[in-house]
Design a protein around this motif. Structure first.
Motif, short mmCIF file in Angstrom:
data_model
loop_
_atom_site.label_atom_id
_atom_site.label_comp_id
_atom_site.label_asym_id
_atom_site.label_seq_id
_atom_site.Cartn_x
_atom_site.Cartn_y
_atom_site.Cartn_z
N ALA A 2 -32.28 27.63 19.74
CA ALA A 2 -32.77 28.34 18.66
C ALA A 2 -31.76 28.94 17.90
N GLY A 3 -31.02 29.74 18.60
CA GLY A 3 -29.94 30.79 17.67
C GLY A 3 -28.99 29.58 16.73
N VAL A 4 -28.87 28.71 17.63
CA VAL A 4 -27.61 27.91 16.79
C VAL A 4 -28.31 27.07 15.62
N ARG A 5 -29.48 26.66 15.71
CA ARG A 5 -30.40 25.96 14.71
C ARG A 5 -30.69 27.12 13.70
N GLY A 6 -30.99 28.10 13.93
CA GLY A 6 -31.08 29.50 12.80
C GLY A 6 -29.82 29.60 12.11
N ILE A 7 -28.71 29.68 12.83
CA ILE A 7 -27.43 29.69 12.21
C ILE A 7 -27.32 28.73 11.07
N VAL A 8 -27.61 27.49 11.52
CA VAL A 8 -27.19 26.36 10.69
C VAL A 8 -28.09 26.44 9.32
N LEU A 10 -28.87 29.17 8.07
CA LEU A 10 -28.16 30.63 7.63
C LEU A 10 -29.39 31.62 7.60
N ASP A 11 -30.19 31.66 8.91
CA ASP A 11 -31.01 32.85 8.93
C ASP A 11 -30.44 33.74 9.66
N PRO A 12 -30.50 34.90 9.23
CA PRO A 12 -29.97 36.09 9.84
C PRO A 12 -30.77 36.49 11.28
N LYS A 13 -31.90 36.13 11.20
CA LYS A 13 -32.92 36.28 12.41
C LYS A 13 -32.36 35.51 13.56
N ALA A 14 -31.51 34.53 13.38
CA ALA A 14 -31.19 33.60 14.43
C ALA A 14 -30.30 34.53 15.46
N PHE A 15 -29.59 35.61 15.55
CA PHE A 15 -29.03 36.29 16.07
C PHE A 15 -29.73 36.84 17.51
N ALA A 16 -31.11 37.02 17.18
CA ALA A 16 -31.96 37.63 18.15
C ALA A 16 -31.83 36.82 19.35
N PHE A 17 -31.91 35.48 19.02
CA PHE A 17 -31.88 34.37 20.24
C PHE A 17 -30.89 34.31 21.09
N PHE A 18 -29.55 35.05 21.04
CA PHE A 18 -28.67 34.99 21.77
C PHE A 18 -28.55 36.06 22.74
N ALA A 96 -22.55 34.48 19.90
CA ALA A 96 -22.92 33.53 18.67
C ALA A 96 -21.80 32.65 18.29
N LEU A 97 -20.56 33.14 18.25
CA LEU A 97 -19.65 32.23 17.90
C LEU A 97 -19.37 31.19 18.69
N ASN A 98 -19.35 31.51 20.06
CA ASN A 98 -19.07 30.46 21.17
C ASN A 98 -20.20 29.50 21.18
N TRP A 99 -21.39 29.88 20.99
CA TRP A 99 -22.33 28.66 20.97
C TRP A 99 -22.35 27.91 19.66
N PHE A 100 -22.01 28.72 18.62
CA PHE A 100 -21.96 27.81 17.22
C PHE A 100 -20.84 26.69 17.44
N ILE A 143 -21.59 34.07 10.42
CA ILE A 143 -21.85 34.82 11.79
C ILE A 143 -21.27 35.96 11.94
N THR A 144 -19.83 36.02 11.46
CA THR A 144 -19.07 37.22 11.46
C THR A 144 -19.81 38.48 10.86
N ARG A 145 -20.24 38.10 9.67
CA ARG A 145 -20.71 39.11 8.69
C ARG A 145 -22.22 39.81 9.44
N HIS A 146 -23.02 38.94 10.08
CA HIS A 146 -24.31 39.26 10.32
C HIS A 146 -24.09 40.03 11.95
N THR A 147 -23.21 39.47 12.54
CA THR A 147 -23.38 40.05 14.09
C THR A 147 -22.47 41.04 14.09
N LEU A 148 -21.21 41.23 13.50
CA LEU A 148 -20.68 42.41 13.44
C LEU A 148 -21.10 43.66 12.45
N LYS A 149 -21.95 43.07 11.40
CA LYS A 149 -22.68 44.00 10.56
C LYS A 149 -21.33 44.88 9.55
#
Length: 182
Positions: A2-8, A10-18, A96-100, A143-149
């Motif tokens: 679900a996290g990877v699909r959210g990244i595709v 471009l949903d910033p909420k996707a990172f909560a799935f990892f 997130a980067l690895n799974w992406f 991914i970088t922008r949203h996970t590292l803020k």
């Protein structure tokens, strides 16, 4: 997934799935194992297109390069995350980067198959590869922008570092097997 699909999307909420824990960090490297067969096909294609002087050395350096490609940037990012004051976000980022990276096969796979079947002229294949690369770099920036803020420019710089490091590893993996050492 679900996290990877959210990244595709471009949903910033996707990172909560990892699973951004120590355990989730180590599990995320299973992506490397899952992608190994696809990478092996790409290596075989490269060896067929341009046969190396020593197939054994070529394969050995490709394996070393593959492992380095998965480990060197995360190791470097430990220090960079500290310097940026984002150590607490490190697991979020790497997981997130690895799974992406799994989604990359969706982009590269068809291009690899079409190239192996000699369906596409080389010029068209190169243009499509450029588009794929730009899209994947855009996703990595997201991914970088949203996970590292971090700010957009900082994210772009980190993506550039990852890209350059990957290019150096690829270049070394390709050229070292052909060198003679005395």
């Amino acid at each position: 997934m679900a996290g990877v699909r959210g990244i595709v999307r471009l949903d910033p909420k996707a990172f909560a799935f990892f699973n951004a824990t120590h355990e989730g960090f180590w599990r995320s490297f299973w992506a490397a194992a899952i992608l190994t067969p696809f990478t092996a096909v790409a290596v075989v294609r490269e060896a067929i297109i341009e046969p190396p002087p020593s197939l054994g050395r070529f394969i050995a350096f490709q394996i070393i390069g593959y492992v380095m490609g998965w480990l060197l940037f995360p190791l470097l990012m430990v220090r960079v995350a500290d310097m940026l004051g984002r150590r607490d976000r490190y697991f979020h980022y790497i997981v997130a980067l690895n799974w992406f990276h799994l989604i990359e096969i969706v982009f590269w796979g068809p291009l690899l198959v079409l190239g192996m079947a000699d369906i596409l002229p080389p010029a068209i294949e190169q243009v499509l590869a450029l588009f794929v690369m730009v899209a994947l770099l855009g996703y990595e920036w997201f991914i970088t922008r949203h996970t590292l803020k971090v700010e957009g420019g900082t994210a772009a710089a980190l993506v550039a570092i990852d890209l350059l490091l990957g290019l150096v590893i690829d270049r070394l993996s390709d050229t070292l097997p052909t060198m003679t050492f005395t």
